[in-house]
Write an enzyme that holds these catalytic residues in place. Structure first.
Site, PDB file in Angstrom:
ATOM      1  N   CYS C 153      30.559 -25.162   8.816  1.00 33.32           N
ATOM      2  CA  CYS C 153      31.307 -25.090   6.818  1.00 33.32           C
ATOM      3  C   CYS C 153      32.345 -26.758   6.848  1.00 33.32           C
ATOM      4  O   CYS C 153      32.447 -27.150   6.076  1.00 33.32           O
ATOM      5  CB  CYS C 153      32.352 -24.376   7.195  1.00 33.32           C
ATOM      6  SG  CYS C 153      33.715 -24.201   8.351  1.00 33.32           S
ATOM      7  N   TYR C 154      33.165 -27.441   8.014  1.00 35.83           N
ATOM      8  CA  TYR C 154      34.436 -28.050   7.526  1.00 35.83           C
ATOM      9  C   TYR C 154      33.475 -29.468   7.724  1.00 35.83           C
ATOM     10  O   TYR C 154      32.770 -30.079   6.901  1.00 35.83           O
ATOM     11  CB  TYR C 154      35.298 -27.954   8.459  1.00 35.83           C
ATOM     12  CG  TYR C 154      36.426 -26.941   8.711  1.00 35.83           C
ATOM     13  CD1 TYR C 154      36.605 -27.372   7.164  1.00 35.83           C
ATOM     14  CD2 TYR C 154      36.227 -26.971  10.007  1.00 35.83           C
ATOM     15  CE1 TYR C 154      38.269 -26.017   7.815  1.00 35.83           C
ATOM     16  CE2 TYR C 154      37.507 -25.925   9.717  1.00 35.83           C
ATOM     17  CZ  TYR C 154      38.419 -25.358   8.323  1.00 35.83           C
ATOM     18  OH  TYR C 154      39.275 -24.976   8.845  1.00 35.83           O
TER      19      TYR C 154
END
Lengths: 351, 351, 351, 351
Positions: C153-154
């Site tokens: 996600c990051y």
């Protein structure tokens, strides 16, 4: 300066109790215990208190009743039920005054304890000796108590609104319905998936329907005042706030109103009853005019807000209360009891 | 592809309605209106829909009933009460089917409207012609309706649990107490200080006690089914979630239980009643076993969760429902009605 | 209808993946596995999907690679790192296409894996064979992939904003600072005290400073495009929302601006670069005018919002992105990759 | 008991200031003003203080500088910028000490004021006479001040971490990047749609990029200490908490590290610098070991938490601070200044 100790100070109620005691002008927090945190200072475990000199100096120790009895004249128990009683016995034998925040000594009846808590009472000999620590009701008894059973958060939010009406025989005892909403700190600091942020945020849910453990102490206290067996309906809900309980109560008047005028007369009696009971109480706020309770007004305080409406359409009374479950519903109330039994001003350290 | 329009699509219900209609497989969203946003595309006003091609193409226009009647066969009104009726009249005269999300056509009685909404009904001639758009109850009438009054969010959460029990004469009609908790979107997108983040977050509060406007439609619908005048107790509360309503209902059985065995028999009748009413309904979920409703299970869906407990201790029935106030409590229910009257599968665009 | 399976569908990403696959028009969700929930239906485990017929029919099974290879042509792994690789090997040998949401196949270099994940890579022979499943960058390779490593996600929130600028050599590779804010679902459904409601609500905190695991894949991907070793600064923070990542990036232009006019010229190049990269991408939204990203615009969608400002005062570029960590940051992106390799429209099931 | 007054006590900072002053052991809150609430008691306007006797007795009045100058020796201004200066002039002429929480007297340069606040400074003759009320930096000057400009919330969270490093010439002045996250109370109690619960909850967003008004005072203060013009990068974000600011700062060392060993040496200098600056400060907490700041540790307190990490990989220093925007970022800091100039213990009323 009176010396006090807290056993089991690592949960949310324990933390709040430590906060109140650190700032209390007439006591010294002499000892705090926690198996998990033994050796660390209060400031290390609770960074929120880090600028308080006493929090930087005081270290958690392993709980040891014998040792604590030498360090403190008053010991608070912020322990799970069952465990609390085990500590209470030796402390009382050593001459300490015990203020217990658990459910262990709130009931007079060991059988009801077994029914609701699922095990035999660990110290039945003490059951008759404790005082239910609701200052607005048992102030005189608290003064001389050796063992105070500080009430639960839901019970406080229900008993303070109901007891005066029951005592005045204004309401039908078995008509009481209590619908309560509690912040998540009420569940304690347990690492359970049900209380994860993503499971509670953007969620509202009832639980423990229809027979929550707190019913036992609520009904016992209501029955004592009503002088008859009282059975109530109680539904707790979990809502996404850290702190606060909002309870909405529905009750039927002792006698039905024949008409709207009679409803008005009865409404006046309810108001007079609450004024008589609470107008001079420092920690009960009777709301006037159109104001209704809001938990954000009481969070962090020892105040219970109270409002009521007689509904002439339905013939019922609706009573609403708001409190901080960790203060008036737990630690603040325990400190209020301590103030009474020590002869301090009742609001010391609580305003 | 049926062409539909939405008048007043800028509030939370309107936005949700646009979301559902953009993704509906059998309709085309032909027009959306908003005085505030006229000229902008749906994608500009609601960035959440920005990846939807139709949202990028469709522009808000000024509301104009005559023009809309040419663009769409079905028109949804997501307008404040009072204003909605003004648009409904010319649209119906032009042959449009109107699905109104406001309170304007939910009541049959203009005097009750005046009592609860504070002004004369703007189109009393239409009052008797609307269908109350609760599909689980009025499915047959919805099929042929020209004007659908889509139910309010609180009423849906109370009527679906109560109507089957009332129809089966299992409960005492005037014993109903409804305690409801609503997310803040229920207050709309109004810039009022009471609904600021810091005023709602970490807060729980009752409001409009004891006479909320929605009581009028709730009691009218309950009375129709009970075949007698029904008056209920209703307390709404505001809780810090965006969406979701949780309603806890307390009712007395039509006859008191003589004993626990009788309570068990009656509990079986309640279960059978709910099964008969809802087992085959696509948007009512009857919870089994120990499960209780939780708004997080229904947010974003058109489902109402329903659970119940007979409390032999108190002789009462506790029923709990959960829904998304913007979907089953507003826009989803309106789309469900549209599906019925258009002959689409009832779940089209809603699963 | 293509048959797909999900292994490890009980976490937040797994649940979101199931939601997307249940509603996908061109695939059939043939199997879901979970040790914890084996035997229960998807509808029982995730009440939110209860009105979906397939969710009511499909039961969780124990994970068994051999069996799954017979049931599905494409298998998603929503498992912890280390465990995912163990399932990938037999599935690929059986001819399945594997889309892995864990970190196991995101790196090309086994040593970096050991440095950041603390154990030897469980299937080093597959490391060179996986495709990094970022469709906007590796669309062509995804088409023919046997093993897709879906990005974290990051990384997605950082790579999509940075890669076009690096490729165009507009920015100084080692100047990148990424400050990220993540919702709590990023921590998974683990029962740890740090993620309890009361520990996250009314709290904001950085964590894993300065060396978070995701740095490994971020830097590897940046380095590939920059054609040099890139080292970045990355600080993740936990904020009290369920979903959403907001990343603010600070970068220095490849060459310093001599004056404000030069800054304006360079700003034009940045805009042109983003337009060229993303104007026709269905899931990247370039914000225009004064608009800035907001996670509430992307939650529940597969869209990444992107805005940027050249600051002539400081000579830096500030880029901001917002995405749903569970959709574009996990499950939605994995479905997007599936759409590409299956030859479906890339937006199928994602709008 | 020193007599103090608060002008404009109806916003969030004003309310917090009233809370602190009500509980301060050495002052008497002599007057509070608010056009909106004139005539009501403090207890009526802020139910949270209802159990405080002084809050029940004290009534809001219309603001009248002449009258207030007779009632109080110290006057706090909790007013919007521009308005504050209008009250400051007559109060100072009357011999009052003024502690201003607005931005009106934070800058020395009237032109910068006009550039950032969009209007001429209303009292330029006072600009050079005010003291910037950051006690950790200007303690000596505060002692003799007639006009204290209490710093803004963002500036406090940036200046306390940066000033000691700049003074020690450890960092490159123009390398500072400040990424700040603020609770919604920072926006005040304005009824604007952007700050409604549903617009902030489940949302994170940057704003005022790249030139927020607070930059003016931050850069002026940094420049004074650095003895050169300092320009920084600053990005504020809005996050869904009531209170709290978390700032993450990225800075380059004054000279690049040749190797990891040099980085370690430099890290030691940073730690020594912070120890020298803050080890004996009562309201700055330097975090040790692996601890990182968390706003929940400082909410309700006047403490700023500070942690830092030298990242040998990137050659940068990451500094993180947490404070309560309404206490150390506003009202608590103003009380701290008052304590200093009155000769009270600096922590009086603040622990």
């Amino acid at each position: 300066m009176k010396k006090v100790a807290v056993i089991g100070a690592s949960g949310y109620s324990g933390e709040e109790l430590v906060r109140l005691l650190l700032n209390h002008p007439q006591i010294e927090l002499a000892a705090v215990t926690s198996r998990q945190f033994a050796g660390q200072t209060v400031a290390q475990v609770f960074p929120k208190f880090a600028s308080h000199p006493r929090a930087r100096a005081l270290r958690f120790t392993e709980p040891n009743a014998e040792l604590l009895a030498k360090q403190a004249g008053i010991v608070f128990l912020a322990l799970p039920h069952g465990v609390a009683a085990e500590f209470a016995v030796p402390l009382i034998q050593s001459g300490c005054i015990v203020i217990d925040l658990s459910a262990d000594f709130r009931l007079r009846n060991g059988e009801v304890y077994r029914e609701f808590y699922g095990h035999e009472h660990p110290a039945p000999e003490l059951l008759g000796k404790s005082v239910y620590g609701l200052p607005e009701v048992y102030r005189a008894q608290i003064r001389d108590a050796m063992l105070i059973a500080s009430p639960g958060c839901y019970p406080t939010s229900i008993l303070l609104p109901m007891l005066p009406l029951l005592r005045a025989k204004l309401i039908h005892p078995n008509s009481i319905i209590a619908d309560s909403l509690s912040g998540v700190s009420g569940a304690g600091r347990k690492a359970e998936a049900d209380y994860l942020f993503c499971e509670c945020n953007e969620s509202v849910r009832p639980y423990a329907v229809p027979k929550h453990r707190h019913l036992s102490e609520i009904e016992e206290q209501l029955s004592l005042v009503a002088e008859q067996r009282v059975v109530i309906q109680f539904t707790p809900h979990l809502i996404p706030v850290n702190r606060g309980i909002l309870t909405t109560l529905y009750v039927a008047p002792a006698e039905q109103f024949p008409d709207a005028q009679a409803a008005g007369v009865w409404a006046g009696k309810v108001s007079a009853c609450y004024q008589a009971a609470y107008a001079s109480e420092p920690f009960v706020r009777l709301l006037e005019g159109r104001e209704l309770p809001d938990t954000k007004n009481v969070v962090g305080t020892n105040v219970l807000e109270l409002a009521w409406r007689v509904d002439a359409r339905t013939g019922r009374l609706v009573v609403m209360s708001a409190e901080d479950n960790l203060v008036k519903g737990a630690s603040g109330q325990a400190v209020q009891s301590m103030n009474i039994l020590c002869g301090f001003p009742e609001t010391a350290g609580l305003i």
